[in-house]
Design an enzyme around this catalytic site. Structure first.
Site, PDB file in Angstrom:
ATOM      1  N   SER A   1     -30.693 -21.938  -1.829  1.00  0.00           N
ATOM      2  CA  SER A   1     -31.803 -22.376  -0.972  1.00  0.00           C
ATOM      3  C   SER A   1     -32.834 -23.150  -1.780  1.00  0.00           C
ATOM      4  CB  SER A   1     -32.449 -21.119  -0.378  1.00  0.00           C
ATOM      5  OG  SER A   1     -33.709 -21.432   0.147  1.00  0.00           O
TER       6      SER A   1
ATOM      7  N   LYS B   1     -31.376 -15.204  -4.527  1.00  0.00           N
ATOM      8  CA  LYS B   1     -30.681 -16.498  -4.634  1.00  0.00           C
ATOM      9  C   LYS B   1     -30.645 -16.963  -6.098  1.00  0.00           C
ATOM     10  CE  LYS B   1     -29.576 -17.054  -0.366  1.00  0.00           C
ATOM     11  NZ  LYS B   1     -28.187 -16.833   0.000  1.00  0.00           N
TER      12      LYS B   1
ATOM     13  N   TYR C   1     -36.094 -12.168  -1.416  1.00  0.00           N
ATOM     14  CA  TYR C   1     -34.978 -12.987  -0.909  1.00  0.00           C
ATOM     15  C   TYR C   1     -34.691 -14.140  -1.870  1.00  0.00           C
ATOM     16  CZ  TYR C   1     -32.695 -16.770   1.631  1.00  0.00           C
ATOM     17  OH  TYR C   1     -31.865 -17.811   1.977  1.00  0.00           O
TER      18      TYR C   1
HETATM   19  P1  NAD Z   1     -26.830 -15.774   9.272  1.00  0.00           P
HETATM   20  O1  NAD Z   1     -27.539 -14.471   9.173  1.00  0.00           O
HETATM   21  O2  NAD Z   1     -26.673 -16.405  10.604  1.00  0.00           O
HETATM   22  O3  NAD Z   1     -25.361 -15.627   8.621  1.00  0.00           O
HETATM   23  C1  NAD Z   1     -25.082 -14.740   7.566  1.00  0.00           C
HETATM   24  C2  NAD Z   1     -23.893 -13.894   8.000  1.00  0.00           C
HETATM   25  O4  NAD Z   1     -23.555 -12.979   6.946  1.00  0.00           O
HETATM   26  C3  NAD Z   1     -24.186 -13.063   9.243  1.00  0.00           C
HETATM   27  O5  NAD Z   1     -23.165 -13.319  10.191  1.00  0.00           O
HETATM   28  C4  NAD Z   1     -24.142 -11.620   8.743  1.00  0.00           C
HETATM   29  O6  NAD Z   1     -23.621 -10.750   9.735  1.00  0.00           O
HETATM   30  C5  NAD Z   1     -23.243 -11.741   7.532  1.00  0.00           C
HETATM   31  N1  NAD Z   1     -23.441 -10.742   6.470  1.00  0.00           N
HETATM   32  C6  NAD Z   1     -24.580 -10.395   5.834  1.00  0.00           C
HETATM   33  N2  NAD Z   1     -24.324  -9.483   4.880  1.00  0.00           N
HETATM   34  C7  NAD Z   1     -22.982  -9.247   4.916  1.00  0.00           C
HETATM   35  C8  NAD Z   1     -22.109  -8.416   4.171  1.00  0.00           C
HETATM   36  N3  NAD Z   1     -22.552  -7.616   3.195  1.00  0.00           N
HETATM   37  N4  NAD Z   1     -20.789  -8.438   4.479  1.00  0.00           N
HETATM   38  C9  NAD Z   1     -20.307  -9.218   5.464  1.00  0.00           C
HETATM   39  N5  NAD Z   1     -21.088 -10.031   6.198  1.00  0.00           N
HETATM   40  C10 NAD Z   1     -22.419 -10.043   5.915  1.00  0.00           C
HETATM   41  O7  NAD Z   1     -27.535 -16.762   8.252  1.00  0.00           O
HETATM   42  P2  NAD Z   1     -27.359 -18.339   8.053  1.00  0.00           P
HETATM   43  O8  NAD Z   1     -28.614 -18.985   8.466  1.00  0.00           O
HETATM   44  O9  NAD Z   1     -26.071 -18.783   8.608  1.00  0.00           O
HETATM   45  O10 NAD Z   1     -27.305 -18.396   6.470  1.00  0.00           O
HETATM   46  C11 NAD Z   1     -26.089 -18.383   5.740  1.00  0.00           C
HETATM   47  C12 NAD Z   1     -26.413 -18.372   4.257  1.00  0.00           C
HETATM   48  O11 NAD Z   1     -27.223 -19.501   3.948  1.00  0.00           O
HETATM   49  C13 NAD Z   1     -27.214 -17.140   3.808  1.00  0.00           C
HETATM   50  O12 NAD Z   1     -26.750 -16.755   2.532  1.00  0.00           O
HETATM   51  C14 NAD Z   1     -28.635 -17.663   3.723  1.00  0.00           C
HETATM   52  O13 NAD Z   1     -29.404 -16.949   2.788  1.00  0.00           O
HETATM   53  C15 NAD Z   1     -28.393 -19.095   3.260  1.00  0.00           C
HETATM   54  N6  NAD Z   1     -29.503 -19.989   3.608  1.00  0.00           N
HETATM   55  C16 NAD Z   1     -29.922 -20.074   4.912  1.00  0.00           C
HETATM   56  C17 NAD Z   1     -31.001 -20.892   5.246  1.00  0.00           C
HETATM   57  C18 NAD Z   1     -31.508 -20.961   6.651  1.00  0.00           C
HETATM   58  O14 NAD Z   1     -32.648 -21.428   6.869  1.00  0.00           O
HETATM   59  N7  NAD Z   1     -30.755 -20.561   7.664  1.00  0.00           N
HETATM   60  C19 NAD Z   1     -31.637 -21.659   4.240  1.00  0.00           C
HETATM   61  C20 NAD Z   1     -31.166 -21.569   2.921  1.00  0.00           C
HETATM   62  C21 NAD Z   1     -30.098 -20.733   2.621  1.00  0.00           C
END
Ligand code: NAD
Ligand code: UDP
Length: 329
Positions: free
Chosen positions: A124, A152, A148
């Protein structure tokens, strides 16, 4: 290629699965459904014509994940699974460190034991902290302001150390800026659990009359005083992952910003959302949110140069597609 997608029923993961299928890959999803719904598979199937194989499991569960590795021959893993709410991470730091770090370490152990040599990780822009200048390049100093973000940064470090010890491996760190929007069909999008914190989900609740949007500060050193961010359409972000697979056979650590390179203020987002969707977004100016920075946008040129990746959707598309998905939910 058979590709393991952890967190593949989540917001960014599900859109990436569509993109992988479009490129002829075979994604296999593992997710514990802690922040997503199994119905994401229906959306994926309707859009792509393919229902990917799915395992409901926790990536921290080594025995369960090993079983999946024994059943498939993965050429690469895309690791989305993780907890992602900044405010929650301040209240529940142990849960964040445990889930995000342990899931990554468990995944790396399974990769090593089964000869899978490529990982793409969801990092991120938060790892840049409060940048000294803009736009942000990949070699800027790294720092974080909440648990958080620290997960990362720690995972980036773990992945670098893993690659150093396993020289044949390919590690790609993708630093996302602000993903918004939804699939243009309206079949996939973001369904945040509970009260949303991010701007677009709050804008949409305000448009539905469910709350009044607080604009966190209008006295920043930005053109209109409100915070500026680099919003990227989730479908563009998904395409960034298939582009990153170009490095799959190349040993090393590769780091890319995934953004558009353009910054938009909170008021610009509200105005664009109102204009393209023909709705009102009631808002009030509120105090700054602790921990927020004035402005953050990417220099996206490295991803374009090395991966041929360039975001194509504008802010109007992002606002329209987000509302198309959310308006009747
Ligand atoms: P999201 O919560 O929609 O998707 C993450 C998925 O991981 C969820 O479906 C959740 O059920 C699953 N999950 C969490 N812990 C788990 C575990 N231990 N075992 C199995 N499944 C697990 O989030 P997103 O927005 O799709 O983000 C995806 C990734 O991108 C994350 O790592 C997030 O930190 C990163 N990210 C997101 C953003 C944003 O703004 N959405 C920005 C930067 C980075
Ligand atoms: N923001 C806001 N009101 C909200 C949520 C967010 O004014 O209810 C602002 C926030 O201060 C920032 C921008 O919108 O300037 C993007 O915030 P978000 O939480 O979506 O992303 P991040 O802070 O992680 O960049």
């Amino acid at each position: 290629m058979q590709i393991l997608v952890t967190g593949g029923t989540g917001y960014i993961g599900s859109h990436t699965v569509i993109e992988l299928i479009r490129y002829g890959h075979t994604p296999v999803i593992v997710d514990n459904l802690s922040n997503s719904k199994i119905t994401a598979l229906d959306g994926i199937e309707k859009i792509s014509g393919v229902r990917p194989e799915f395992y409901e499991l926790d990536v921290c569960d080594k025995a369960a994940l090993s079983q999946v590795f024994k059943t498939h021959d993965f050429a690469a893993c895309i690791h989305f699974a993780g907890l992602k709410a900044v405010g929650e991470s301040v209240r529940l730091p142990l849960e964040y460190y445990k889930n995000n770090l342990l899931s990554t370490i468990t995944l790396l152990e399974c990769m090593r034991e089964n000869g899978c040599k490529c990982i793409i990780f969801s990092s991120s822009a938060t790892v840049y902290g409060d940048p000294a200048s803009l736009p942000i390049k990949e070699d800027f100093p790294l720092s974080t302001t909440n648990p958080y973000g620290t997960t990362k940064l720690m995972i980036e470090r773990i992945l670098r150390d893993f690659q150093f010890a396993n020289k044949e491996c390919s590690v790609t760190l993708l630093r996302y800026f602000n993903p918004i929007g939804a699939h243009p069909t309206g079949l996939l999008g973001e369904d945040p659990n509970g009260i949303p914190n991010n701007l677009l989900p709050v804008v949409m609740k305000a448009a539905k009359g469910e709350l009044t949007l607080n604009v966190f500060g209008n006295d920043y050193d930005t053109p209109d005083g409100t915070g500026v961010r680099d919003y990227i359409h989730v479908c563009d972000l998904a395409a960034g992952h298939t582009a990153a697979l170009k490095n799959a056979g190349k040993p090393g650590v590769f780091v890319y910003n995934l953004g558009t390179g353009s910054g938009f203020s909170v008021l610009e987002i509200i105005n664009t959302f109102e204009r393209v969707n023909g709705v009102k977004v009631p808002y009030v100016i509120a105090d700054r949110r602790p921990g927020d920075i004035a402005a953050c946008y990417a220099d996206p040129s490295k991803a374009e140069r090395e991966l041929g990746f360039k975001a194509v959707h504008g802010i109007e598309d992002m606002c329209r597609d987000a509302w198309n998905y959310a308006k009747d939910r």
